[in-house]
Enzyme design. Structure first.
Site, PDB file in Angstrom:
ATOM      1  N   PHE A 157       0.862  -1.176   0.000  1.00  0.00           N
ATOM      2  CA  PHE A 157       0.000   0.000   0.000  1.00  0.00           C
ATOM      3  C   PHE A 157       0.898   1.225   0.000  1.00  0.00           C
ATOM      4  CE2 PHE A 157      -2.277   3.546   1.824  1.00  0.00           C
ATOM      5  CZ  PHE A 157      -3.437   3.539   1.064  1.00  0.00           C
ATOM      6  N   ASP A 242       9.624   2.896   1.421  1.00  0.00           N
ATOM      7  CA  ASP A 242       8.436   3.664   1.797  1.00  0.00           C
ATOM      8  C   ASP A 242       8.287   3.600   3.311  1.00  0.00           C
ATOM      9  OD1 ASP A 242       5.931   4.631   2.408  1.00  0.00           O
ATOM     10  OD2 ASP A 242       4.918   3.636   0.740  1.00  0.00           O
ATOM     11  N   LYS A 271       3.312  11.491   6.630  1.00  0.00           N
ATOM     12  CA  LYS A 271       2.522  11.339   7.849  1.00  0.00           C
ATOM     13  C   LYS A 271       3.127  12.061   9.053  1.00  0.00           C
ATOM     14  CE  LYS A 271      -0.060   7.283   6.381  1.00  0.00           C
ATOM     15  NZ  LYS A 271      -1.253   8.048   6.021  1.00  0.00           N
TER      16      LYS A 271
END
Length: 415
Positions: A157, A242, A271
């Site tokens: 994801f 990531d 984030k």
């Protein structure tokens, strides 16, 4: 770091889900249904706790999918944001502002890299990494034009842009959004032999999450990241990690790659870099990779804006102390101990690293969604994924007492 309030049951625990709050109904009436939120309307947050519009308190065990690693309303981050709000909030990258250089320098130093390319969202950072890898492949590695390929992992994801969902194997993310961009090869996550076999002379990068968050906190086999690094180096391929969810203290180290003492060619960050205040993301690497970009080839109006840089700079300063990482490692032991005790008592399996856990619920007890609804009724907010799994990611400022209380609620709903 500040800590949460003393653990306690919310002032007026929700007694069930028979009625949906009117504010939720209003929101759903005027919003595209791309989320299925729990029926709670939040109005205030402090530390690891949130309060809804009716005054009910909830322990936050999701932390904005790791965007709130430092909790709600951290005073250092709010002070940095407030100070910058009074000065300058946006110039666009057409000009240089006085917070830009410091942010890029401190983040680059944290990563041990030379250059930083700031963006806004995690998906933007992944798209940026894809563009950089292709450009590097053509200009440095010598891959023929439009032939570059990137190896990705199953169960990944990386966001929800059309390019990214094109190499997702999640039908909810992918179905109905084609046609998709070519140039991606998928191999099983954690399988080094399959990764090695997938690399060709046209491969420019391997893009993986060091821990798959949306997949349910899937941790690869020991040595996997070292193996990825070794293969990429041997084959002259970029290793793009990531770390959008896993990085910046969540796992007990600054980066999840640090657990195997691995340094990727590109860190993809987001984030928590924005402190839960503004969206901030970045791709960080050395000059031989990021230096392939020229003016006009990539950009963002808001990327690297003064407010984002001020908050991001303070986030980096907090991480430089090592305190958030140490706290996540220490509390992670408590989290794992309590969750392991639930295996066989409504829990099928647990995967965790630091203050991050994937909890597989026994289907006989209920779905992940149903367990999250029961938790909400007891004053705890968490989120399910892939049907039967609950992800737990408390803010790193959570106190041991609050964390213990929250896990007590999970044990209670499972029985």
């Amino acid at each position: 770091m500040t800590t949460g309030t003393t653990a306690s049951v919310p002032s007026d625990p929700i007694g069930g889900l028979a009625g949906t709050p009117a504010e939720v109904q209003r929101a759903e009436a005027r919003t595209a249904h791309n989320y299925h939120p729990l029926p709670v309307v939040l109005a205030h947050g402090e530390g690891a706790w949130m309060t809804d519009i009716e005054g009910n308190r909830f322990l936050d065990l999701l932390a904005g999918y790791s965007a709130l690693n430092f909790g709600h309303g951290h005073p250092r981050l709010l002070a940095a944001a407030h100070a910058q709000l009074d000065k300058l909030t946006l110039t666009s990258r057409a000009f240089v502002h006085d917070a830009f250089a410091d942010f890029c320098a401190t983040l680059g130093d944290l990563c041990g890299k030379e250059l930083v390319l700031p963006m806004n969202t995690g998906a933007e950072a992944v798209e940026t990494a894809v563009k950089l890898a292709r450009k590097w492949g053509y200009e440095v590695k010598g891959v023929a034009a439009d032939r570059a390929r990137i190896v990705v992992a199953s169960g990944n994801f990386h966001g929800r842009t059309t390019t990214i969902v094109g190499f997702s194997d999640d039908p909810d993310a992918r179905d109905g959004f084609g046609p998709f961009a070519p140039g991606f090869d998928t191999v099983p996550y954690g399988d080094l032999a399959a990764l090695r076999a997938a690399i060709t002379p046209e491969t420019v990068a391997v893009l993986v999450e060091p821990i798959q968050g949306e997949g349910g906190v899937i941790i690869p086999p020991d040595g996997y990241l070292r193996g990825v690094r070794k293969i990429c180096t041997a084959e002259n391929v970029l290793f793009a990690a990531d770390e959008i969810q896993a990085g910046l203290g969540r796992t007990g180290r600054t980066f999840a790659c640090d657990h195997e003492e691995v340094v990727p060619d590109l860190y993809v960050l987001g984030k928590a870099l924005g402190g839960g205040i503004v969206p901030v993301s970045a791709v960080v690497g050395d000059r031989d990779v990021l230096g392939v970009l020229r003016p006009g080839q990539h950009g963002s109006t808001f990327g690297g804006n003064p407010l984002a840089c001020a908050v991001g700079r303070e986030v980096v300063a907090m991480l430089r102390t090592g305190e958030p990482q140490a706290r996540a490692a220490e509390l992670g032991l408590l989290l794992r101990e309590r969750l392991d005790a639930m295996v066989g008592h409504g829990v099928v399996a647990v995967r965790s690293r630091g203050l991050w856990a994937g909890v597989d619920i026994d289907p006989a007890i209920g779905t992940g969604r149903e367990i999250c609804e029961r938790l909400m009724a007891r004053g705890v907010l968490a989120k399910d994924t892939h049907g039967s799994t609950i992800r737990l990611a408390p803010p790193l400022v959570v106190t041991p007492d609050d964390l213990t209380w929250g896990l007590d609620q999970l044990a209670a709903v499972l029985t």
